[in-house]
Motif scaffolding. Structure first.
Motif, PDB file in Angstrom:
ATOM      1  N   SER A  15      40.476  12.791  28.994  1.00  0.00           N
ATOM      2  CA  SER A  15      40.785  13.069  30.393  1.00  0.00           C
ATOM      3  C   SER A  15      39.508  13.371  31.149  1.00  0.00           C
ATOM      4  CB  SER A  15      41.719  14.271  30.510  1.00  0.00           C
ATOM      5  OG  SER A  15      42.925  14.020  29.851  1.00  0.00           O
ATOM      6  N   THR A  18      37.396  17.706  36.318  1.00  0.00           N
ATOM      7  CA  THR A  18      36.880  17.835  37.678  1.00  0.00           C
ATOM      8  C   THR A  18      36.128  19.145  37.873  1.00  0.00           C
ATOM      9  OG1 THR A  18      38.988  18.746  38.454  1.00  0.00           O
ATOM     10  CG2 THR A  18      38.680  16.363  38.645  1.00  0.00           C
ATOM     11  N   HIS A  30      39.958  22.163  34.630  1.00  0.00           N
ATOM     12  CA  HIS A  30      40.730  21.432  35.632  1.00  0.00           C
ATOM     13  C   HIS A  30      40.527  19.939  35.400  1.00  0.00           C
ATOM     14  CE1 HIS A  30      41.586  25.060  37.935  1.00  0.00           C
ATOM     15  NE2 HIS A  30      40.346  25.419  37.657  1.00  0.00           N
ATOM     16  N   LYS A  32      41.499  15.755  36.206  1.00  0.00           N
ATOM     17  CA  LYS A  32      41.822  14.881  37.331  1.00  0.00           C
ATOM     18  C   LYS A  32      43.339  14.837  37.482  1.00  0.00           C
ATOM     19  CE  LYS A  32      40.851  10.390  39.261  1.00  0.00           C
ATOM     20  NZ  LYS A  32      40.108   9.147  39.077  1.00  0.00           N
ATOM     21  N   GLY A  33      43.806  14.939  38.709  1.00  0.00           N
ATOM     22  CA  GLY A  33      45.235  15.084  38.965  1.00  0.00           C
ATOM     23  C   GLY A  33      45.508  16.562  39.169  1.00  0.00           C
ATOM     24  N   ASP A  34      46.674  17.014  38.832  1.00  0.00           N
ATOM     25  CA  ASP A  34      47.032  18.413  39.067  1.00  0.00           C
ATOM     26  C   ASP A  34      47.050  19.270  37.816  1.00  0.00           C
ATOM     27  OD1 ASP A  34      47.363  18.058  41.788  1.00  0.00           O
ATOM     28  OD2 ASP A  34      49.456  17.467  41.590  1.00  0.00           O
ATOM     29  N   SER A  35      46.695  18.736  36.671  1.00  0.00           N
ATOM     30  CA  SER A  35      46.832  19.528  35.451  1.00  0.00           C
ATOM     31  C   SER A  35      45.570  20.335  35.143  1.00  0.00           C
ATOM     32  CB  SER A  35      47.202  18.637  34.265  1.00  0.00           C
ATOM     33  OG  SER A  35      46.296  17.587  34.127  1.00  0.00           O
ATOM     34  N   SER A  36      45.791  21.456  34.495  1.00  0.00           N
ATOM     35  CA  SER A  36      44.702  22.305  34.018  1.00  0.00           C
ATOM     36  C   SER A  36      45.225  23.126  32.855  1.00  0.00           C
ATOM     37  CB  SER A  36      44.192  23.214  35.134  1.00  0.00           C
ATOM     38  OG  SER A  36      45.183  24.132  35.511  1.00  0.00           O
TER      39      SER A  36
END
Length: 63
Positions: A15, A18, A30, A32-36
């Motif tokens: 993945s 960011t 964190h 890319k996209g909304d996942s962390s």
């Protein structure tokens, strides 16, 4: 698990990272996209991560 400045590899999945956020002994990665996800460092050889459904999972470095 492997972490670099701009990517994370967990198992066979890669993945784009960011940002990393550090607060005390907790590191949030964190993606890319909304996942962390957040790791809690216990010592130089162990850490935990909260996994949905499973709860807290402990990882220990194997030398």
């Amino acid at each position: 698990m492997e972490f670099e400045r701009s990517k994370a590899v967990i198992g066979d999945a890669q993945s784009e990272v960011t940002a990393y956020a550090i607060k005390g002994n907790r590191i949030t990665v964190h993606l890319k996209g909304d996942s962390s996800f957040t790791f809690e460092i216990i010592n130089r050889n162990s850490m935990t991560i909260d996994v949905p459904i499973l709860g807290k999972v402990r990882y220990t470095r194997i030398s």
